[in-house]
Design a protein around this motif. Structure first.
Motif, short mmCIF file in Angstrom:
data_model
loop_
_atom_site.label_atom_id
_atom_site.label_comp_id
_atom_site.label_asym_id
_atom_site.label_seq_id
_atom_site.Cartn_x
_atom_site.Cartn_y
_atom_site.Cartn_z
N TYR A 31 5.38 -9.55 -14.85
CA TYR A 31 5.75 -9.12 -13.51
C TYR A 31 4.52 -8.99 -12.61
N ALA A 32 4.74 -9.13 -11.35
CA ALA A 32 3.77 -8.64 -10.38
C ALA A 32 3.99 -7.13 -10.24
N SER A 51 -0.69 -9.77 -9.21
CA SER A 51 0.05 -10.53 -10.22
C SER A 51 -0.85 -10.72 -11.43
N TRP A 52 -0.23 -10.74 -12.58
CA TRP A 52 -1.02 -10.83 -13.81
C TRP A 52 -1.54 -12.22 -14.04
N ASN A 53 -0.69 -13.17 -13.83
CA ASN A 53 -1.04 -14.54 -14.16
C ASN A 53 -0.50 -15.47 -13.09
N PRO A 54 -1.29 -15.93 -12.17
CA PRO A 54 -2.72 -15.69 -12.09
C PRO A 54 -3.06 -14.33 -11.50
N GLY A 55 -4.28 -13.91 -11.57
CA GLY A 55 -4.71 -12.61 -11.11
C GLY A 55 -4.93 -12.56 -9.62
N MET A 56 -3.86 -12.66 -8.85
CA MET A 56 -3.95 -12.63 -7.40
C MET A 56 -3.70 -11.21 -6.90
N ALA A 74 -4.99 -2.72 -21.13
CA ALA A 74 -3.65 -2.85 -21.69
C ALA A 74 -2.74 -3.42 -20.61
N LYS A 75 -1.78 -4.17 -20.98
CA LYS A 75 -0.95 -4.87 -20.00
C LYS A 75 0.18 -4.02 -19.45
#
Length: 123
Positions: A31-32, A51-56, A74-75
């Motif tokens: 998730y963002a 956002s996690w992937n990509p790190g925007m 930790a995620k």
């Protein structure tokens, strides 16, 4: 996924504060995550998102350059570092997640919400 926001408090103008958003029942890798705030008598407004992937990352104009959103090792944790706080930053701050990795600025795009944490900045 359940979200828990924490770290609010009473500070003086110019001080710093770090908010945390912790997820349970899932991780933020899917998730963002966004931070919103709502002052008394005002609508809930976008503050920042990551956002996690990509790190925007994205910020509102009112906090750009003063606030930093970041993710923990930790995620399941996202932070909002708030520097140079102003009295107009006073609000209840909420973290939220959409059902997507995409960053949104509109509250209506977010499905999961934390309970909010109060930030009060005195002049």
């Amino acid at each position: 996924v359940q979200l828990q926001a924490s770290g609010g408090g009473l500070v003086r103008a110019g001080d710093s504060l770090t908010l945390s958003c912790t997820a349970s029942g899932g991780t933020f890798s899917d998730y963002a995550v966004g931070w919103f705030r709502q002052a008394p008598g005002k609508v809930r407004e976008f503050v920042a998102a990551i956002s996690w992937n990509p790190g925007m990352t994205r910020y509102s104009d009112s906090v750009e350059g003063r606030f930093t959103i970041s993710r923990g090792n930790a995620k399941n944790t996202v932070y909002l570092q708030m520097n140079s706080l102003k009295p107009e930053d006073t609000a209840v701050y909420y973290c939220a997640a959409p059902e997507s990795r995409q960053i949104y600025r509109d509250v209506r795009d977010y499905t999961y919400w934390g309970q909010g944490t109060q930030v009060t900045v005195s002049s």
